[in-house]
Enzyme design. Structure first.
Site, PDB file in Angstrom:
ATOM      1  N   ASN A  81       0.803  -1.350  -0.037  1.00 16.50           N
ATOM      2  CA  ASN A  81       0.044   0.004   0.020  1.00 16.50           C
ATOM      3  C   ASN A  81       0.977   1.203   0.144  1.00 16.50           C
ATOM      4  O   ASN A  81       0.330   2.186  -0.525  1.00 16.50           O
ATOM      5  CB  ASN A  81      -0.960  -0.139   1.311  1.00 16.50           C
ATOM      6  CG  ASN A  81      -2.326  -0.398   1.036  1.00 16.50           C
ATOM      7  OD1 ASN A  81      -2.995   0.159   0.036  1.00 16.50           O
ATOM      8  ND2 ASN A  81      -2.699  -1.681   1.395  1.00 16.50           N
TER       9      ASN A  81
ATOM     10  N   CYS B 131      -6.843  -0.758   9.689  1.00 16.69           N
ATOM     11  CA  CYS B 131      -6.621  -1.743   8.450  1.00 16.69           C
ATOM     12  C   CYS B 131      -6.432  -0.734   7.296  1.00 16.69           C
ATOM     13  O   CYS B 131      -5.418  -0.029   7.257  1.00 16.69           O
ATOM     14  CB  CYS B 131      -7.586  -2.793   8.316  1.00 16.69           C
ATOM     15  SG  CYS B 131      -9.262  -2.087   8.363  1.00 16.69           S
TER      16      CYS B 131
ATOM     17  N   ASP C 208      -9.243   1.003   5.411  1.00 18.11           N
ATOM     18  CA  ASP C 208     -10.083   1.950   5.506  1.00 18.11           C
ATOM     19  C   ASP C 208     -10.554   1.908   6.862  1.00 18.11           C
ATOM     20  O   ASP C 208     -11.340   3.018   7.167  1.00 18.11           O
ATOM     21  CB  ASP C 208     -11.366   1.685   4.323  1.00 18.11           C
ATOM     22  CG  ASP C 208     -10.971   1.951   3.069  1.00 18.11           C
ATOM     23  OD1 ASP C 208     -10.123   2.878   2.644  1.00 18.11           O
ATOM     24  OD2 ASP C 208     -11.135   0.938   2.109  1.00 18.11           O
TER      25      ASP C 208
END
Lengths: 653, 550
Positions: free
Chosen positions: A250, A338, A340
């Protein structure tokens, strides 16, 4: 309604899943809200009602000798198979149901047409039954360190958060705004649970937009303030609930996780829980295993293992346990996120809360917890449960997993919960049924915009009124296992397959007598006895005083008492042997001919009529089954009738 | 005493005992002829008394001069003893090894055990075959008690008294016996009162490759059929296994010779496969790796649950033939001493409510296992931790108990006894101070003079003080046939045995106590209410009399 191409089909056969040789002939009706099957030639209870909103998918199967099979899979794991004589009818029903079960607009959902016989005041009362403000004040908030920030009153900072949010008093509005800009979807760190005893908190947020090197001073201040609001500790945990690899990936997208070097006194901890797509596929595999017809032990266990479902449940439990131990044993606050912050975060925060606080192990407490951590914090129920037609990729059994964690805990701590698994199953059913307004939409803001509270009813008061059905007779609030933190074992063999949920409608798979139901009956009787005893003691006292007068004697409750715990037993079912022959299916039929035709066990009272077919019944049968009508319908309550209200009929909708 | 020479070091101080979920205990270790004892000599800590015979295997390790012995027991418990001093440790280890593997039955503890309780009812006399025959006689006159096996010459593994069809004379029985493996000719196992159907058991017929037949055998089993009725032969082996048995002189009943019988083959595993299954299951349960995948795949690979399912399914099938099809049944496998008994005894639990009482269950074990010649001594010589070469060990009886437990879980109110009784029977089948499970058959037990020289397990269990522990508080007699579910989803791992030592049971024990409390409190209130009501009624009549006098 325009989507119903075929309102009524006659001579439809309903197939009993436990034995495909048993079928029942009747008429199939499609209404705006339900599919209804009415069996022929028997009393009025011989009906099967299925809410369209519970239908997961409809499948046509290859034509067989007897007609065209139509399979309906429901979100509550019920599977119904009809055989329709004409191909065109089957197709029409298929097309109609496919459309009816996939509403395009919220307005089509059942909760907007469901109209129990109550007035406006009562409806409002149902919504007022749970009050999150009261829940925070039960925790001890606001206090001198935490208060409600008005910043999200209009949902401007974060449209997926609730309007009222608790933050440390020491943070200023600019800090909150700054922090929210540094977090996915603006979901800045905010309080989920506060531990009165040691001031440690569980806070939640979404991932920071840190990328490989980005920093945000306000966000760092925010975490610092949360840490400082727990005066007893010198650091805090930040728990990332994604697998480390995912979190690192991410970062390339400008997101990621907190760098320990940039934040003072945080300890970052990864606890890998897989994402919604993995979970969806896992549950799909589990459902396939649960629906296997007479699988071998090897097929079942291999399927269970390959689904990975229990491994996921274990990882969620472990994350919850880590957090609850940090709070209760170390007195350290935890920030959980996490990606969102509305799926894994919700799971983990609420599991930790159940472990930490006995209140959440009571009926009302669990309702409050779901309302707080899931509904108010924007778990996307509409997407995850697939209420409307839309992205199949958004569907995921995230809340199923939370309910299952609670169930796994109940297995380890049988006296620690006020409610039984029936409560969890009932909640599960209603999350998917769209019968009530609570689990519609994806956020508080959406629900407000849609005026849910004016148009639909709330589930919680309804469940509360039925609470006797959900009680765990073994609950002992004062027992040692219910004091303080629950410390479940997370050894693999402690995680079990939840048969009552996944095989809910396969009645032949469940124990034929229920310990808990028996105990509940005994407890109810005990209560009557206590009242009677008090009455007699009072009379004795009176009699002692005025011995000369004759007294009216009330007939005892006990006179009419039957054998105690024979009441809720579904013993009549026990009198139907299963298919034990396996390899040699024709052994009996050679001798006996077709004898199965009239037997069907789909409906609550059906076993009685099948008993009648077998003239060799033992004498006790009548006794047992006459008592059992109330309880035995439970596993299939929602299939037999509309789950909760007798007043909703096909005509009403 | 001959044990003394096996005990080189009878006593060691400063030994530390580790047990899972219990605090460690430091104390003195003593070895006697039959026990390993660890005592801390403090009043408040528990002592360890372990029968050598309970020890399945040991392992020893050394770190410097500190030795560690890991003791693995037949009841599946694993304990660790830290023993200071290399020599002491070696001595203790070799003594345990020797004492736990004594070959001679007559050196076993039951022959030395003297009960501390008064024997009120001698368990050796509790379940006489004559008595159960009297019950049968009250229902039917089709059967007789034969003494053909009085001296165990017709069938060494059968008892001396056997129930056979009335019309079959002893001479025919002898001929039928010569046609059956081990002389185990068809005998009555169960009479279903409701419809007069029966269940018989036997060993495989010795048809061999050339299809031998025996008129007497055919006549014997046909004598149990009503006119025009057919019966079922349940062969617990697959057809392939049964075919192979022909090469070794065994076989199965040919349709041509038994036209009134339909044969059904099931697939219950044989002894060495079952032993392997138990070893794998226990290994899976003891795996500390904490990986979910590993647990489930090991559980699956052990095949234990499959074995439970297969046995239970076959028993249900037998019961179904009798109760639902109204047909008589003959059950056999190869020898008729293992899977056959699992099936016939479980079918009776399903069919006969009497078998679900404590007494009835004891009688069932006595009748269908002990009298019927299940070779307990051979089968239970070693348990899941045995690392030697397996001889004829097999958890046949444990599987039976597991199946009973499964039915009990599904019908928690229909049994007079609870799980504790089943666990206790498992323990005593493997090691015991009582003589009940010694020997392999009635003849052997007679030779060992068990009833004179040892105490019966039933003498102890049936004392009211002990019985209480085994009573199911939820029991409500249920006269129905109970049909369990045999679906994999319905069959659970028997945690009370297999995870017993791997988890804390505190919370589950509390739950059980709470259940007992709820029911006892209810009964107490009932009594109070009843007595108060009586008092009130009495006062009322007295008052009336006073009023009448006025």
């Amino acid at each position: 309604m325009e989507h119903i191409r075929m309102p009524k089909v006659e001579n439809v056969r309903l197939v009993d899943r436990s034995s495909s040789r048993r079928t029942h002939v009747g008429t199939l009706y499609l209404t705006a809200t339900h599919t209804i099957f009415v069996g022929e030639g028997s009393e009025d209870r011989n009906e099967l009602w299925v809410l369209h909103s519970l239908v997961c998918n409809v499948v046509k199967h290859k034509a067989s000798q007897s007609g065209y099979p139509l399979l309906i899979h429901c979100k509550n794991f019920q599977v119904i198979q009809f055989i329709i004589p004409q191909e065109s009818d089957c197709h029409d029903v298929y097309i109609s149901l496919s459309r009816l079960s996939r509403p395009e607009k919220y307005e089509e959902l059942y909760c907007f047409s469901f109209n129990p016989n109550v007035d406006k005041a009562e409806r409002e009362h149902s919504w007022d039954f749970l009050d999150l403000k009261a829940e925070y004040s039960r925790m001890g908030l606001p206090n001198k360190l935490w208060h409600v920030t008005p910043i999200n009153r209009e949902y401007r900072v974060c449209d997926t958060y609730p309007a009222d949010l608790f933050v440390p008093k020491s943070v200023t509005l600019p800090v909150i705004v700054g922090s929210s800009k540094f977090r996915s979807r603006g979901r800045f760190p905010t309080l989920s649970y506060y531990c009165k005893e040691n001031h440690a908190t569980i806070c939640r947020s979404s991932q920071p937009l840190s990328g490989f090197s980005a920093r945000c001073l306000e966000d760092e201040q925010m975490l610092q303030a949360i840490m400082k609001s727990n005066p007893g500790s010198r650091f805090m945990y930040v728990v990332g609930t994604r697998p480390k690899l995912n979190a690192m990936a991410n970062r390339a997208a400008g997101k990621g996780y907190e760098n320990e070097d940039n934040y003072c006194n945080i300890k970052f901890q990864f606890i890998g829980i897989e994402n919604i797509h993995v979970m969806r596929n896992s549950q799909q595999k589990l459902i396939e295993v649960s629906a296997l017809r007479s699988p071998s032990m090897g097929e079942f266990l291999t399927g269970l293992e390959n689904s990975d479902w229990l491994r996921h449940i274990k990882s969620i439990m472990e994350a919850g346990l880590f957090i609850s131990k940090a709070v209760a044993e170390e007195g350290v606050s935890v920030l959980v996120h996490c990606s969102d912050g509305w799926d894994r975060t919700a799971q983990v925060c609420s599991v930790a809360s159940v472990l930490l606080d006995p209140y959440y192990r009571t009926l009302k407490g669990l309702m409050v917890l779901i309302e707080k951590d899931w509904v108010s914090f924007g778990h996307m129920f509409s997407h995850r449960c697939g209420h409307l037609i839309g992205e199949a990729k958004e569907v995921s059994p995230v809340i199923d997993q939370f309910l299952e964690c609670v169930w796994q805990l109940m297995e380890q701590f049988p006296c620690a919960f006020e409610y039984s698994e029936k409560f969890l199953i009932s909640i599960h059913n209603h999350i998917y049924s769209c019968h009530y307004g609570n689990f519609i939409c994806n956020s508080q803001k959406e629900r407000k915009d849609l005026c849910i509270k004016e148009k639909a009813h709330s589930i919680w008061l309804h469940l509360w009124e039925k609470k006797l059905d959900f009680m765990n007779p073994l609950f002992k609030p004062d027992q040692s296992q219910n004091q303080g933190l629950l410390r479940p074992s997370t050894a693999p063999y402690c995680f079990k397959y939840w048969r009552r949920l996944y095989n809910r409608f396969d009645r032949e798979l469940h124990p034929r007598q229920s310990e808990l139901d028996c105990l509940m009956t005994v407890k109810e009787e005990t209560q009557q006895l206590e009242e009677e005893l008090a009455l007699y003691e009072q009379k004795m006292a009176v009699l002692d005083k005025e011995r000369a007068k004759t007294l009216y004697m009330q007939k005892g409750v006990l006179d009419s008492k039957q054998a105690l715990w024979s009441l809720p037993l579904d013993i009549s079912l026990a009198n139907t042997p299963q298919d034990y022959i396996g390899g040699a299916p024709n052994v009996f039929t050679l001798q006996q001919g077709e004898r199965e035709s009239a037997e069907l066990c789909l409906f609550g009272d059906q076993t009685k009529s099948s008993d009648a077919d077998n003239s060799d019944q033992e004498s006790g049968v009548a006794d047992f089954s006459s008592h059992s009508s109330g309880e035995e319908s439970l596993p299939s309550e929602d299939s037999v009738k509309d789950p909760d209200s007798d007043e909703t009929g096909p005509n009403r909708a | 005493m001959e044990f003394a020479e096996l005990i080189k070091t009878p006593r060691v101080d400063g030994v530390v005992l580790h047990r899972p979920f219990m605090p460690t205990v430091e104390g003195t270790l003593c070895l006697t002829g039959h026990h390993l004892i660890l005592s801390s000599r403090q009043d408040n800590t528990e002592e360890l008394w372990l029968l050598h015979a309970n020890i399945d295997s040991t392992e020893k390790r050394f770190v410097g001069s500190l030795g560690t012995i890991i003791v693995k027991c037949k009841d599946l418990r694993v304990i660790q003893l830290d023993i200071p001093g290399m020599e002491e440790c070696l001595n203790i280890a070799s003594s345990i090894e020797a004492l736990s593997t004594l070959d001679s039955v007559s050196l076993m503890y039951p022959f030395f055990y003297r009960p501390l309780f008064e024997v009120i009812e001698d368990g050796w006399q509790s379940f006489a075959p004559e008595e159960s025959f009297r019950d049968l006689e009250s229902m039917t006159d089709e059967w007789r008690l034969s003494e053909v096996n009085k001296d165990f010459s017709v069938c060494p593994s059968y008892p001396s008294l056997l129930t056979v069809p009335k019309d079959i004379d002893d001479e025919s029985l002898c001929k039928a016996a010569s046609f059956r493996h081990g002389g185990r000719f068809p005998v009555l196992s169960y009479y279903h009162k409701k419809n007069g159907m029966v269940m018989m058991r036997a060993a495989q017929p010795l048809t061999g490759t050339n299809g031998r037949r025996c008129k007497e055998d055919e006549k014997l089993i046909n004598a149990t059929l009503c006119a025009g009725k057919r019966g079922y032969i349940i062969d617990t082996r697959t057809i392939a296994v049964a075919q192979q048995a022909k090469a070794r002189g065994g076989g199965f009943e040919q349709e041509a010779n038994y036209p009134q019988w339909r044969r059904i083959h099931k697939a219950i595993e044989r002894s060495n496969v079952l032993q392997d299954s138990l070893i794998k299951l226990v290994e899976a349960c003891n795996d500390q790796s904490h990986s979910m995948d590993r647990w489930l795949s090991k559980l699956e690979a052990s095949n234990w649950q499959s074995n439970v399912k297969e046995i239970l399914t076959t028993a249900c099938l037998a019961a179904q033939c009798i109760d639902r099809e109204g047909a008589s049944v003959l059950v056999h496998g190869t020898e008729g001493t293992d899977s056959t008994l699992q099936v016939t005894s479980l079918a009776q639990i399903i069919l006969d409510p009497a078998c679900r009482t404590i007494r009835g269950f004891e009688a069932l074990i006595e009748r269908e296992w002990l009298q019927a010649g299940h070779p307990f001594h051979q089968r239970c010589a070693q348990s899941a931790y045995s690392n030697g070469k397996p001889r004829s060990e097999a958890p046949v009886f444990l599987l039976f108990l597991d199946c009973v437990w499964q039915i009990l879980r599904q019908f928690p109110c229909s049994f007079q006894f609870n799980e504790n009784l089943l666990i206790m029977l498992f323990e005593h089948a493997y090691t015991s101070q009582f003589g009940t499970f010694l020997g392999n058959c009635v003849a052997e037990r007679g030779k060992l003079q068990l009833s004179q020289k040892t105490v019966s397990l039933w003498s102890w269990v049936n004392r009211p003080q002990e019985l209480e522990r085994f009573l199911n508080p939820l029991y409500e007699p249920n006269n129905l046939v109970i049909w369990p579910s045999v679906a994999p989803q319905s069959l659970l791992l028997w945690e009370g045995v297999f995870l017993r030592w791997n988890r804390s049971t505190k919370c589950l024990d509390e739950a059980y106590q709470e259940m007992v409390h709820i029911i006892e409190y209810n009964k107490e209130l009932q009594n109070k209410v009843n007595s108060l009501r009586r008092q009130l009624a009495q006062l009322e009549t007295e008052d009336k009399m006073v009023a009448d006098l006025k």
